[in-house]
Write a protein that holds these residues in place. Structure first.
Motif, short mmCIF file in Angstrom:
data_model
loop_
_atom_site.label_atom_id
_atom_site.label_comp_id
_atom_site.label_asym_id
_atom_site.label_seq_id
_atom_site.Cartn_x
_atom_site.Cartn_y
_atom_site.Cartn_z
N LYS A 200 7.75 -0.69 8.08
CA LYS A 200 6.80 -0.03 8.94
C LYS A 200 5.50 -0.68 8.80
N PRO A 201 4.66 -0.56 9.62
CA PRO A 201 3.27 -1.06 9.48
C PRO A 201 2.54 -0.31 8.35
N LEU A 202 1.97 -1.26 7.50
CA LEU A 202 1.54 -0.75 6.05
C LEU A 202 0.08 -0.66 6.06
N GLU A 203 -0.63 0.26 5.12
CA GLU A 203 -1.99 0.01 4.81
C GLU A 203 -2.46 -1.44 4.45
N ASP A 204 -3.68 -1.60 4.88
CA ASP A 204 -4.41 -3.18 4.17
C ASP A 204 -4.22 -3.17 2.66
N ASN A 205 -4.42 -2.20 1.95
CA ASN A 205 -4.36 -2.10 0.62
C ASN A 205 -3.14 -1.93 -0.13
N THR A 206 -2.17 -2.03 0.85
CA THR A 206 -0.70 -1.69 0.07
C THR A 206 -0.26 -3.06 -0.62
#
Length: 457
Positions: A200-206
């Motif tokens: 799924k779309p992830l957070e930038d800091n993942t």
């Protein structure tokens, strides 16, 4: 576009990328068609794929290049690691665009497939159409579907994958006439099994790599096991991943896998086995799997087979239906699309829909594509050895390639494929913007006639 061909209707079975591309091409050629897909819905599944200069010129001809670039990232190279994430080698693509005129682009298969679907008129795509039988009476070809419907046309194109129902029907008809080569009676070879998914779309800091506007393409080979895996970042803050298991035997009964197509067949035991493996982006592969919706995970077998028979009568095959390649060389989809380009050119060249003219067009298509497909199948085996081979012989070959062959020679061998770049003959030609010399386009009869008329005037 007006077209003077007597080809009134082309029936295409299969709404994968090759079938859809052929439909897009026929739209531009002004030739009527319909696409029949057995699935009731278009399923957004699959993992990363790559396109490059070998097909992107056609995208430019069709006005689809910008759309493709918008859902892709350029790829600067492939890095290969051992299970301790120590570098083993790889391929440097930093100069690829300068040499070929295009970036190599990576994307998620579902998004690219949806782009293709969006270019097909809605009334031309028929879902839930399982083909029960095919009739070719010499004057026309007719398909009969499980729902009781039928359709007739001048040409039937089987673009329905490795376990093509069209091919099975075609081969049965040829066998009854004593025309089917012995080699075409043999099963596909299944050497690997893989599980793929897109997060799924992830957070930038993942993952740090998500902050870059190019694809991080990494592969890890687990020493002492049959497992290897790869990851690639794609637009939308998503990661495509693929887990590969090398099977002990490549002589596998194909009937065991006749339903092994892209589909949500999540294999929990395989997931648990690989969960703790290290991910080159950080963390473990289990972390990526947990970030992937279950419906976006599918389990597939990686087969290979080059069939000798590609056509008979008014029926012709393209893509995996006639040449199934391992995905290691990144050439399966590209070659399927090149099939569609050459077949569209040959169909466009038909001025009278007689059996003789259709046979000539199909024979021309096969003569252009068969040697290229054979070369790519052979190359995909070598690339499979490099990227996920686990036998002692595989490891030795990988060591020689990465440690003994100079990088400039590796690059030239890699770029050899890019010299073959067929384009659509009924659309304006795209000039070569790279430094790699291209093979000349094989002209069709109409092109030759047009040149002769221009010279006469």
């Amino acid at each position: 576009m007006a077209h003077d061909s007597e080809i009134k209707k082309v029936l295409i079975v299969g709404a994968g990328m090759s079938g859809l591309m052929l439909g897009i091409l026929l739209t531009h050629a002004g030739i009527d068609f319909d696409i029949y897909e057995r699935s009731a819905v278009i399923k957004p599944i699959g993992s990363t794929m790559a396109f490059d200069s070998r097909i992107l010129a056609v995208f430019e001809q069709l006005g689809m290049l910008e759309d493709a670039l918008n859902i892709s990232f350029p790829c600067r190279g492939l890095n290969i690691y051992d299970n301790n994430l120590q570098a083993m080698g790889g391929f440097d693509l930093s100069d690829y665009k300068n040499r070929t005129g295009y970036d190599m682009i990576l994307f998620s298969r579902p998004q690219m497939h949806q782009l293709f679907v969006s270019k097909i008129p809605k009334d031309k795509l028929h879902l839930g159409k399982k083909i029960e039988s095919i009739e070719d009476n010499g004057e026309e070809v007719t398909i009969h579907c499980a729902d009781g419907s039928s359709a007739s046309g001048d040409i039937l194109v089987g673009a329905d994958g490795a376990y093509s129902g069209v091919r099975m029907s075609l081969f049965k008809a040829m066998a009854e006439k004593g025309l089917l080569p012995e080699a075409d009676k043999e099963d596909l070879s299944v050497g690997h099994i893989c599980m793929v998914g897109t997060t799924k779309p992830l957070e930038d800091n993942t993952y740090k790599a998500l902050n870059d506007n190019f694809s991080h393409f990494e592969r890890v080979i687990m020493q002492g096991t049959p497992h290897s895996w790869s990851t690639a970042t794609v637009p939308g803050n998503r990661v495509c991943w693929l887990m590969t298991t090398q099977l002990e035997s490549t002589s596998t009964n194909a009937t065991r896998f006749n339903n092994a197509e892209w589909g949500p067949e999540a294999n929990q035991s395989m997931i648990e086995e690989v969960r703790d493996y290290p991910c080159a982006l950080g963390g473990t592969m289990g972390d990526l799997i947990d970030l992937t919706p279950p419906e976006m995970i599918s389990r597939v077998f990686l087969e290979e087979k080059l069939f000798e028979s590609w056509h008979h009568g008014r029926v012709v095959l393209i893509g995996d239906a006639c040449h199934k390649m391992l995905p290691s060389g990144g050439a399966g989809a590209i070659n399927a699309l090149q099939d569609a380009v050459i077949l569209a050119n040959c169909i466009y060249d038909i001025t009278s829909a007689t059996p003789e003219n259709i046979h000539e067009a199909f024979a021309d298509y096969r003569s252009q594509r068969y040697p290229k497909a054979k070369y790519q199948i052979d190359k995909s085996k070598v690339m499979a050895t490099i990227q996920y081979g686990q036998t002692w012989k595989d490891r030795a070959i990988r060591n020689i390639i990465f440690n003994w062959i100079p990088k400039p020679i590796q690059t030239e061998l890699f770029l050899k494929d890019t010299t073959y770049r067929p384009q659509v003959i009924f659309l304006p030609n795209i000039e070569n913007r790279g430094t790699v010399a291209l093979e000349p386009q094989q002209p069709c009869k109409k092109y030759i006639q047009k040149q002769s008329e221009e010279q006469a005037n």
